[in-house]
Scaffold this active site. Structure first.
Site, PDB file in Angstrom:
ATOM      1  N   HIS A 162     110.464 -41.337 -45.316  1.00 49.00           N
ATOM      2  CA  HIS A 162     111.882 -41.154 -45.702  1.00 49.00           C
ATOM      3  C   HIS A 162     112.550 -40.061 -44.871  1.00 49.00           C
ATOM      4  CE1 HIS A 162     110.774 -43.505 -49.299  1.00 49.00           C
ATOM      5  NE2 HIS A 162     109.674 -42.768 -49.250  1.00 49.00           N
ATOM      6  N   LYS A 289     126.940 -30.421 -22.859  1.00 49.40           N
ATOM      7  CA  LYS A 289     126.169 -31.555 -23.383  1.00 49.40           C
ATOM      8  C   LYS A 289     125.097 -32.095 -22.452  1.00 49.40           C
ATOM      9  CE  LYS A 289     127.795 -33.830 -26.790  1.00 49.40           C
ATOM     10  NZ  LYS A 289     127.035 -34.310 -27.863  1.00 49.40           N
TER      11      LYS A 289
END
Ligand code: ARG
Length: 463
Positions: A162, A289
């Site tokens: 999960h 970035k």
């Protein structure tokens, strides 16, 4: 209106108007199926050799045709061949050119065959070659994964369920999980070869032929195990295409799973993986970035593969036997899926060579989220003969206590632990050590360092 006969469609005598330009445009597949030229020529050569052996055509005509076909193959591979939309597809473009080269005797080539069996033959041979190509790229990816795994047997990270910290694992164990998937992909493609080993040639349009042909001979010549059994099924069947597209879909799904995971792990929230400058791109506005565009490309491509599989399934759904133009659409789908997968495998291999784990961050993350709780429960079972459910409950209470104290499990003192289970001694503290935790998962297939090393060795030897 005078017309150069050679410039006419093959059915020019029956249908004496030119096909509408619009239909020529949409009905012609030459721009796509010209990729099958080698297979088409190989199949034609096998066919005329067989026709000669069976005394259906003469030695001279056979040789003339083969001469012409070889010339055409050279022209095409040297890009000196003029493909004409008017002749629809690769089969008729080649036949038309053969007439130009050797004259009317070219007409013997189409004895006892049809484009319907021709196209399936070409396609099966083409896919067979590509399956082998895909397998060789899968081998490269497996090799690169093994290499990275070998370097990271001792690299501990959290294993997730999960996407929440579950239990500690070795990064190599994670990589080896993908090795398993790629090995299964390989097996699936090898099985695909099985569905490709029956020779369609000789089924002709749909009924077979009244000529005394030898389909075993052409099977052998073209690398098939045997001829197909039913001529109607032969020209209608595209199951082997579905197998191929399904295999590609599963493989691209595996690629998209690893891509997605690496994207998450590379994110600033996780920082578990570093990508080298070779596999990142910048932003046009944000100077800081380094984006994992290549991984996103890989993740997306499974969409194309699934789409293509569903297109083909849908084309075949409810399609009566035997040949219909609908089937012509298969090639564009096959080529696209194939090219995309090969590209993705190449990229994935590059990615695997250009990533490195951020070991410190992996360990840090593994130390959070009470990741050794299961180890503690197992310890209680082993040392105090406690049923697992009881040990589980006690451990849950210990986790609650740690949470209340804002500590991780290994930061709890023995006296903290004793509040929940008074029988505990100092010995218990070892279960909170991540290395011990990983090393203890010795069951077959588990993440223990020893297991992983063995598996890596095993797969390296298989290469
Ligand atoms: N280009 C055709 C295809 O790809 C070849 C078979 C054509 N047969 C026909 N009867 N029109 O399917």
């Amino acid at each position: 209106m005078t017309k150069n006969k050679n410039n006419q469609a093959i059915w020019g005598n029956r249908i004496n108007n030119d096909t509408s330009t619009l239909f020529q445009k949409v009905g012609s597949s030459i721009a796509i199926d010209k990729r099958l030229y080698k297979e088409d020529i190989a199949a034609s050569i096998a066919h005329v050799e067989m026709l000669f052996r069976q005394r259906i055509i003469s030695f001279k005509i056979k040789n003339k045709i083969i001469y012409g076909l070889n010339k055409i193959e050279k022209e095409i591979s040297k890009k000196k061949f003029e493909f004409n939309k008017k002749y629809e597809d690769i089969h008729m473009n080649i036949e038309k050119r053969l007439f130009q080269i050797i004259g009317d005797e070219a007409g013997f080539i189409h004895t006892a065959r049809s484009r319907n069996d021709q196209v399936v033959t070409d396609l099966k041979i083409w896919i067979r070659t590509e399956v082998k190509e895909i397998i060789s790229y899968l081998d490269k990816v497996i090799k690169s994964s093994l290499k990275l795994a070998e370097k990271n047997v001792d690299t501990i990270m959290p294993g997730f369920t999960h996407l929440k910290n579950a239990q500690a694992i070795s990064f190599a164990h994670y990589l080896m999980a993908y090795v398993e998937m790629f090995i299964r992909d390989k097996k699936r493609f090898i099985n695909n070869l099985e569905s490709l080993n029956e020779n369609p040639l000789g089924a002709a349009a749909l009924t077979g032929t009244s000529f005394d042909i030898d389909r075993n001979y052409t099977s052998k010549k073209l690398g098939f195990k045997k001829p197909t059994n039913n001529s109607i099924d032969t020209v209608s069947d595209r199951d082997f295409v579905l197998d191929f597209l399904y295999n590609i879909s599963v493989c691209s799904m595996h690629i998209s799973r690893i891509a997605e995971e690496l994207i998450i792990w590379n994110s600033d929230g996780f920082k578990l993986i570093n990508l080298s400058n070779k596999i990142v791109t910048g932003s046009s506005i944000m100077p800081q970035k380094k984006n994992p565009d290549l991984l996103e490309f890989l993740r997306a491509k499974s969409g194309t593969s699934y789409g293509n599989l569903f297109s083909m399934l849908t084309i075949l759904k409810g399609l009566p036997l035997s040949y219909f133009k609908d089937l012509q659409d298969d090639k564009e789908i096959i080529f696209k899926s194939n090219d995309t997968l090969i590209n993705s495998l190449k990229i994935l291999d590059e990615v695997l060579k250009n990533i490195s784990p951020n070991k410190k961050q992996m360990l840090e993350l593994a130390n959070s989220g009470y990741i050794t709780a299961t180890d503690l429960a197992d310890y209680l079972v082993k040392n105090y003969s406690m049923p697992f459910r009881k040990a589980y409950q006690k451990t849950a209470l210990i986790v609650n206590l740690a949470e209340k104290k804002r500590k991780s499990l290994h930061e709890l003192t023995l006296s903290d632990l004793k509040k929940i289970e008074p029988k505990l001694t100092n010995d218990v503290l070892k279960v909170f050590d991540l290395k011990n935790s990983v090393a203890s998962k010795k069951s077959y297939g588990g993440t223990s360092f020893a297991n992983i090393k063995k598996m890596i060795m095993k797969y390296k030897k298989q290469k």
